[in-house]
Design a protein around this motif. Structure first.
Motif, short mmCIF file in Angstrom:
data_model
loop_
_atom_site.label_atom_id
_atom_site.label_comp_id
_atom_site.label_asym_id
_atom_site.label_seq_id
_atom_site.Cartn_x
_atom_site.Cartn_y
_atom_site.Cartn_z
N ALA A 83 42.90 35.74 49.83
CA ALA A 83 43.78 35.55 48.68
C ALA A 83 45.21 36.00 48.96
CB ALA A 83 43.22 36.31 47.47
N GLU A 84 45.37 36.83 50.00
CA GLU A 84 46.71 37.30 50.41
C GLU A 84 47.50 37.81 49.21
OE1 GLU A 84 48.57 34.23 52.70
OE2 GLU A 84 47.21 34.53 54.40
N ILE A 85 46.92 38.78 48.54
CA ILE A 85 47.50 39.33 47.31
C ILE A 85 48.81 40.05 47.62
CG2 ILE A 85 47.10 40.98 45.44
CD1 ILE A 85 44.03 40.26 45.96
N ARG A 86 49.79 39.81 46.76
CA ARG A 86 51.10 40.42 46.93
C ARG A 86 51.38 41.39 45.78
NH1 ARG A 86 51.50 35.04 48.77
NH2 ARG A 86 51.87 34.22 46.68
N PRO A 87 52.21 42.41 46.03
CA PRO A 87 52.48 43.43 45.01
C PRO A 87 53.01 42.80 43.72
CG PRO A 87 53.30 44.16 47.13
CD PRO A 87 52.88 42.73 47.31
N GLY A 88 52.54 43.34 42.59
CA GLY A 88 53.04 42.94 41.29
C GLY A 88 52.50 41.65 40.75
N GLU A 89 51.54 41.03 41.42
CA GLU A 89 51.04 39.74 40.95
C GLU A 89 50.15 39.90 39.72
OE1 GLU A 89 51.02 36.48 44.35
OE2 GLU A 89 49.30 37.83 44.52
N ARG A 90 50.08 38.80 38.95
CA ARG A 90 49.19 38.71 37.81
C ARG A 90 47.96 37.92 38.23
NH1 ARG A 90 50.36 36.30 33.41
NH2 ARG A 90 49.63 37.92 32.00
N VAL A 91 46.79 38.53 38.07
CA VAL A 91 45.56 37.97 38.61
C VAL A 91 44.54 37.78 37.49
CG1 VAL A 91 43.72 38.25 40.31
CG2 VAL A 91 46.00 39.20 40.78
N LEU A 92 43.89 36.62 37.48
CA LEU A 92 42.81 36.34 36.54
C LEU A 92 41.51 36.17 37.32
CD1 LEU A 92 41.75 35.59 33.67
CD2 LEU A 92 42.28 33.19 34.25
N VAL A 93 40.48 36.94 36.95
CA VAL A 93 39.14 36.77 37.52
C VAL A 93 38.32 35.95 36.54
CG1 VAL A 93 37.06 37.91 38.34
CG2 VAL A 93 39.30 38.97 38.74
N VAL A 94 37.93 34.76 36.94
CA VAL A 94 37.11 33.87 36.10
C VAL A 94 35.65 34.13 36.45
CG1 VAL A 94 36.53 31.49 35.53
CG2 VAL A 94 38.92 32.14 35.89
N GLY A 95 34.88 34.59 35.47
CA GLY A 95 33.52 35.05 35.72
C GLY A 95 33.56 36.54 36.01
N GLY A 96 34.14 37.29 35.08
CA GLY A 96 34.33 38.72 35.30
C GLY A 96 33.03 39.49 35.47
N GLY A 97 31.92 38.95 34.93
CA GLY A 97 30.61 39.57 35.11
C GLY A 97 30.58 41.02 34.71
N THR A 98 30.08 41.87 35.59
CA THR A 98 29.97 43.30 35.31
C THR A 98 31.20 44.08 35.76
OG1 THR A 98 28.72 43.60 37.36
CG2 THR A 98 27.46 43.30 35.31
N GLY A 99 32.26 43.38 36.15
CA GLY A 99 33.53 44.04 36.39
C GLY A 99 33.84 44.44 37.80
N TYR A 100 32.93 44.19 38.75
CA TYR A 100 33.13 44.71 40.11
C TYR A 100 34.37 44.13 40.78
CZ TYR A 100 32.11 45.96 44.96
OH TYR A 100 32.19 46.45 46.25
N VAL A 101 34.52 42.82 40.76
CA VAL A 101 35.65 42.21 41.46
C VAL A 101 36.98 42.57 40.79
CG1 VAL A 101 36.75 40.01 42.07
CG2 VAL A 101 34.29 40.33 42.43
N ALA A 102 37.01 42.55 39.47
CA ALA A 102 38.24 42.94 38.77
C ALA A 102 38.61 44.38 39.09
CB ALA A 102 38.06 42.76 37.26
N ALA A 103 37.60 45.25 39.16
CA ALA A 103 37.86 46.66 39.47
C ALA A 103 38.33 46.82 40.91
CB ALA A 103 36.62 47.50 39.21
N LEU A 104 37.80 46.02 41.83
CA LEU A 104 38.30 46.07 43.21
C LEU A 104 39.77 45.69 43.26
CD1 LEU A 104 35.44 44.39 45.31
CD2 LEU A 104 36.16 46.78 45.42
N LEU A 105 40.13 44.63 42.56
CA LEU A 105 41.54 44.21 42.55
C LEU A 105 42.43 45.32 42.00
CD1 LEU A 105 40.90 40.59 41.34
CD2 LEU A 105 42.25 41.15 43.38
N TYR A 106 42.01 45.92 40.90
CA TYR A 106 42.77 47.02 40.32
C TYR A 106 42.86 48.18 41.31
CZ TYR A 106 44.10 50.72 37.04
OH TYR A 106 44.73 51.78 36.42
#
Length: 228
Positions: A83-106
């Motif tokens: 995904a090559e995430i860059r500082p300050g980006e706005r990210v949407l996780v589609v299929g947030g489920g139990t929160g693991y991927v969103a929490a990793l991003l955070y």
């Protein structure tokens, strides 16, 4: 080791988590220090049903109920890498489920603004509680995955946590200029590939990045066709 052996003792979660990173994540070409640090720190065992916690760090996807899965760690790590995430980006996780991927991003820091979208109320409740403890800055939205999150768009990155036949047009419309989507694409009868999807005047351009066995998102699977 045979679990019936009287000397068998399962790894404690902290040790299992470090072994997951060293034996699964790093050998899978994941070298981004922020991804590695987040996966070393976040308790994946708390994002799966209690009966499956002993398998939280195994190299497979784990069922969450409602036909949904927590994606295999190696695949999640590689998705975050490509995904090559860059500082300050706005990210949407589609299929947030139990929160693991969103929490990793955070947990990757870099001032990311992370939103998780989930349509299954039970999973969303678990995800909210998980993120409240481990990633309190994650915002949660309830609603159909196919519609995305138009109210809070645009997003620099939309990450779809589950395989789809194609990316819904609504998600493409919710990208900021220069934005991108990372999603496992599973063509009918083909091999699932985690792909980079970019909007084009004709719709979208799909660039396969690596093959991965990722379960389909039931809500975004095509309806079965009638056969006469």
């Amino acid at each position: 080791m045979d679990k019936t052996d009287p000397d068998y003792a399962p790894l404690d979660p902290v040790t299992a988590r470090q072994r997951m990173v060293d034996a699964q994540i790093r050998p899978a070409q994941v070298s981004n220090p922020a991804v590695i640090a987040a996966m070393r720190a976040l308790p994946r065992e708390l994002a799966v049903p209690p009966a499956l916690r002993a398998f939280a760090y195994s190299d497979r996807s784990l069922p969450l109920g409602e036909g949904r899965y927590l994606t295999e760690p190696r695949v999640t790590g590689r998705m975050l890498q490509v995904a090559e995430i860059r500082p300050g980006e706005r990210v949407l996780v589609v299929g947030g489920g139990t929160g693991y991927v969103a929490a990793l991003l955070y947990g990757m820091g870099q001032g990311l603004a992370v939103t998780a979208l989930e349509s299954e109320r039970r999973l969303a409740d678990i995800g909210r509680a998980f993120c409240q403890q481990w990633a309190p800055g994650v915002q949660w939205r309830d609603g159909p995955l196919v519609k995305g999150d138009a109210a809070d768009a645009p997003y620099d990155l939309i990450l779809v946590d589950g395989a789809v036949r194609h990316v819904p047009p609504a998600l493409l419309a919710q990208l900021a200029d220069g934005g991108r989507i990372v999603a496992p694409i599973c063509p009918d009868g083909g091999v699932t590939s985690v792909s980079l999807i970019l909007p084009t005047p004709q719709g979208s351009a799909v660039q396969p990045l690596f093959d991965a066995a990722v379960p389909m998102l039931p809500e975004l699977a095509p309806a079965p066709a009638f056969v006469f």
